[in-house]
Write a protein that holds these residues in place. Structure first.
Motif, PDB file in Angstrom:
ATOM      1  N   THR A   1      12.351  11.417  67.803  1.00 28.68           N
ATOM      2  CA  THR A   1      11.098  10.874  68.309  1.00 28.68           C
ATOM      3  C   THR A   1      11.084   9.350  68.151  1.00 28.68           C
ATOM      4  N   SER A   2      10.383   8.698  69.077  1.00 28.19           N
ATOM      5  CA  SER A   2      10.236   7.242  69.017  1.00 28.19           C
ATOM      6  C   SER A   2       8.805   6.831  68.673  1.00 28.19           C
ATOM      7  N   THR A   3       7.941   7.807  68.473  1.00 26.57           N
ATOM      8  CA  THR A   3       6.546   7.537  68.105  1.00 26.57           C
ATOM      9  C   THR A   3       6.446   7.188  66.618  1.00 26.57           C
TER      10      THR A   3
ATOM     11  N   ALA B   1       0.626  12.087  68.890  1.00 25.29           N
ATOM     12  CA  ALA B   1       1.642  11.521  69.794  1.00 25.29           C
ATOM     13  C   ALA B   1       3.023  12.057  69.461  1.00 25.29           C
ATOM     14  N   THR B   2       3.298  12.228  68.176  1.00 27.64           N
ATOM     15  CA  THR B   2       4.610  12.735  67.773  1.00 27.64           C
ATOM     16  C   THR B   2       4.788  14.182  68.200  1.00 27.64           C
TER      17      THR B   2
ATOM     18  N   GLN C   1       5.449  14.289  71.893  1.00 24.43           N
ATOM     19  CA  GLN C   1       6.818  13.920  72.238  1.00 24.43           C
ATOM     20  C   GLN C   1       7.808  15.015  71.840  1.00 24.43           C
TER      21      GLN C   1
ATOM     22  N   ALA D   1       7.695  17.462  74.587  1.00 26.81           N
ATOM     23  CA  ALA D   1       8.373  16.953  75.781  1.00 26.81           C
ATOM     24  C   ALA D   1       9.886  17.041  75.631  1.00 26.81           C
ATOM     25  N   LEU D   2      10.371  16.760  74.438  1.00 27.78           N
ATOM     26  CA  LEU D   2      11.812  16.837  74.182  1.00 27.78           C
ATOM     27  C   LEU D   2      12.304  18.276  74.286  1.00 27.78           C
TER      28      LEU D   2
ATOM     29  N   ASP E   1      12.780   6.114  76.694  1.00 30.51           N
ATOM     30  CA  ASP E   1      12.173   7.418  76.474  1.00 30.51           C
ATOM     31  C   ASP E   1      13.246   8.394  75.989  1.00 30.51           C
TER      32      ASP E   1
ATOM     33  N   VAL F   1      13.343  11.472  76.038  1.00 32.40           N
ATOM     34  CA  VAL F   1      13.553  12.582  76.979  1.00 32.40           C
ATOM     35  C   VAL F   1      14.799  12.322  77.817  1.00 32.40           C
TER      36      VAL F   1
END
Length: 349
Positions: A28-30, A37-38, A41, A44-45, A237, A239
């Motif tokens: 994660t980049s959050t 938000a984490t 993400q 989404a991943l 991103d 993803v």
């Protein structure tokens, strides 16, 4: 093609090494403190195909938020910890399924021993992650710089340290930002250990060049049977990291997930404007996870042959398109109907 030489390590029941499929992971980049938000993400991943997700745990305060994230998802989570061994211990106690550490920056074998005790107590694995940017000073001096040999010596030094303390539930990595050094380091490491290997090119760069550099490094290693789990590191991103990882695995025919689109380059022989057709098809099938080979060919030279080999395909001629399914022509359509006809056949699959 799966390597049986390495041991198996399980992360929340997901097997890595010893004949298991090459696992895809990302990070994660959050900000971990932003739990919502984490989690978004992470989801989404996973939707993109990630099987494990790494989360930065940088402080004692972030451990609390990591614990909240753990409660809200069943995805195998890896706590990424540096410098402070106490945070690694807290992350293990907070429900991490695996802890990634670089023992060289924890500064002190007795502190690493405490981490090993916590890993044992929680019955979870670790990744010993050696990076070119954080190598021990004595090895840099010994080898005259950050070399593949120095990276491997560091990894094996700590592998022996863990094994001597009766802990073998770990994965190794030796990452460099240089393709030749990464390939050489992993080849050397694979020849000297049977621990599972996490492979990747660290700090690969922006999406386009980073994807190419990662594909070269990981492609070479995977084709040689080296690598049990992969992460593509890109600036952007995450993803896109997962998408790139799957494209590498698909291209080598190691694993399959989602559509593989075969399309011709544009040239003077093309009978239709192939670019928007391919773009529209790519977007329309982006959520499909079932493996399917789709050919979109713009002329009669290679088109029929490629389309015939695909699960579904189109070969364009002057003023028409031939829709193929498993080598059999199923429909002849006008150029403006190619996309809809192709998508209709894909939906039947």
């Amino acid at each position: 093609m799966y390597d049986l030489r390495t041991k198996e390590v399980k992360v929340r029941g997901l097997g890595i090494g010893h004949g298991n499929p090459v696992r895809v992971q990302s990070m994660t980049s959050t900000r971990t403190e932003d739990v919502a938000a984490t989690l978004a993400q992470i989801n989404a991943l996973v939707e993109a195909g990630a099987e494990l997700v790494r989360v930065a745990v940088q402080s004692r305060a972030s451990v609390k938020h990591f614990k909240e994230i753990r409660r809200e998802t069943d995805v195998p989570l890896i706590a990424d910890v540096h410098f402070d061994h106490r945070i690694a211990i807290m992350a293990a106690d907070a429900g991490a399924d695996k802890v990634r550490i670089n023992p060289g920056n924890i500064r002190g074998p007795e502190k690493v021993e405490e981490v090993i005790s916590a890993l044992k107590a929680n019955r979870i694995p670790a990744r010993i992650g050696v990076n070119s940017g954080s190598l021990e000073e004595d090895l840099i001096e010994k080898h005259g710089g950050v070399t593949p040999e120095a990276l491997v010596e560091s990894a094996l030094r700590w592998a022996d340290f863990f094994l001597e303390r009766d802990y073998e539930d770990f994965v190794l990595s030796v990452k460099s930002s240089r393709v030749p050094d990464t390939v050489k380091a992993y080849r050397l490491l694979a020849s000297k250990t049977d621990q599972p290997l996490h492979i990747g090119l660290t700090e690969a760069g922006p999406l386009w060049p980073g994807a190419i550099r990662s594909a070269i490094a990981l492609g070479i290693l995977l084709e040689e049977g080296i690598g049990d789990t992969i992460r593509v590191s890109l600036t952007g991103d995450p993803v896109e990291e997962v998408k790139t990882a799957w494209e590498i695995l698909r291209s080598l025919e190691i694993r399959s997930r989602g559509p593989m689109i075969i399309s011709c380059p544009t040239c003077g022989r093309t009978r239709v404007d192939i670019v928007p057709i391919v773009q529209e098809i790519t977007e329309a099938v982006s959520k499909i996870t079932k493996p399917i080979r789709i050919a979109v060919m713009g002329c009669e030279v290679n088109g029929p042959g490629e389309a015939a080999e695909a699960d579904i395909g189109v070969a364009a001629g002057r003023g028409f398109g031939l829709i193929f399914r498993k080598g059999r022509i199923v429909k002849r359509v006008k150029p403006e109907d190619i996309v809809s006809a192709l998508l209709e056949e894909i939906e039947k699959s």
